[in-house]
Design a protein around this motif. Structure first.
Motif, mmCIF file in Angstrom:
data_model
loop_
_atom_site.group_PDB
_atom_site.id
_atom_site.type_symbol
_atom_site.label_atom_id
_atom_site.label_comp_id
_atom_site.label_asym_id
_atom_site.label_seq_id
_atom_site.Cartn_x
_atom_site.Cartn_y
_atom_site.Cartn_z
ATOM 1 N N ARG A 93 66.665 59.342 50.225
ATOM 2 C CA ARG A 93 67.861 59.125 49.411
ATOM 3 C C ARG A 93 67.598 58.106 48.312
ATOM 4 N N LEU A 94 66.907 57.025 48.655
ATOM 5 C CA LEU A 94 66.574 56.008 47.657
ATOM 6 C C LEU A 94 65.683 56.588 46.562
ATOM 7 N N ALA A 95 64.679 57.346 46.951
ATOM 8 C CA ALA A 95 63.787 57.964 45.968
ATOM 9 C C ALA A 95 64.572 58.899 45.052
ATOM 10 N N ASP A 96 65.478 59.681 45.628
ATOM 11 C CA ASP A 96 66.286 60.604 44.824
ATOM 12 C C ASP A 96 67.159 59.862 43.816
ATOM 13 N N MET A 108 66.639 56.803 42.564
ATOM 14 C CA MET A 108 65.799 56.184 41.544
ATOM 15 C C MET A 108 65.227 57.226 40.578
ATOM 16 N N LEU A 109 64.833 58.375 41.097
ATOM 17 C CA LEU A 109 64.316 59.430 40.222
ATOM 18 C C LEU A 109 65.404 59.956 39.287
ATOM 19 N N ALA A 110 66.612 60.070 39.800
ATOM 20 C CA ALA A 110 67.720 60.528 38.940
ATOM 21 C C ALA A 110 67.925 59.549 37.789
ATOM 22 N N LYS A 111 67.850 58.267 38.066
ATOM 23 C CA LYS A 111 68.013 57.251 37.017
ATOM 24 C C LYS A 111 66.874 57.358 36.001
ATOM 25 N N LEU A 112 65.645 57.508 36.479
ATOM 26 C CA LEU A 112 64.509 57.653 35.567
ATOM 27 C C LEU A 112 64.629 58.904 34.711
ATOM 28 N N ARG A 113 65.098 59.971 35.311
ATOM 29 C CA ARG A 113 65.189 61.244 34.597
ATOM 30 C C ARG A 113 66.299 61.261 33.550
ATOM 31 N N GLU A 114 67.225 60.297 33.630
ATOM 32 C CA GLU A 114 68.216 60.160 32.563
ATOM 33 C C GLU A 114 67.523 59.787 31.256
ATOM 34 N N ARG A 115 66.430 59.066 31.345
ATOM 35 C CA ARG A 115 65.667 58.618 30.176
ATOM 36 C C ARG A 115 64.508 59.550 29.838
ATOM 37 N N ASP A 116 63.878 60.092 30.894
ATOM 38 C CA ASP A 116 62.704 60.942 30.692
ATOM 39 C C ASP A 116 62.715 62.032 31.761
ATOM 40 N N SER A 120 63.549 49.835 46.764
ATOM 41 C CA SER A 120 63.507 50.595 48.001
ATOM 42 C C SER A 120 63.339 49.675 49.212
ATOM 43 N N THR A 121 62.388 48.776 49.128
ATOM 44 C CA THR A 121 62.140 47.834 50.225
ATOM 45 C C THR A 121 63.375 46.985 50.500
ATOM 46 N N TYR A 122 63.966 46.445 49.449
ATOM 47 C CA TYR A 122 65.142 45.578 49.582
ATOM 48 C C TYR A 122 66.322 46.314 50.219
ATOM 49 N N PHE A 123 66.627 47.485 49.699
ATOM 50 C CA PHE A 123 67.785 48.200 50.193
ATOM 51 C C PHE A 123 67.541 48.845 51.556
#
Length: 82
Positions: A7-10, A12-20, A72-75
């Motif tokens: 879920r965390l990876a998804d 974070m990837l969604a946020k990155l994909r907003e830009r690229d 990811s580690t923190y959350f």
């Protein structure tokens, strides 16, 4: 990979994909300074993760993270506390 890690990876990837749109899993281990994310993006990421995992993090702490996998580690730690 656990459900929470996925879920965390998804998120974070969604946020990155907003830009690229070509961002992929390898980008999750890159330094934040190398990614096209500004401070508002990082606050939004923090809030999205909080909402998804139903936890409360400290923005002052996450603001100093150098890598996305630090999020990811923190959350993961927060989510495991229940």
């Amino acid at each position: 990979m656990s459900d929470i890690e996925r879920r965390l990876a998804d998120i974070m990837l969604a946020k990155l994909r907003e830009r690229d749109a070509s961002s992929g899993p390898d980008d999750l281990t890159r330094p934040i300074a190398d990614l096209d994310l500004d401070s508002l993006d990082l606050v939004e990421l923090h809030q999205q993760i909080e909402s998804e995992l139903q936890v409360k993090g400290d923005l002052r702490e996450t603001a100093g993270f150098a890598f996305l996998d630090d999020f990811s580690t923190y959350f993961m730690k927060l989510a495991s506390r229940g």
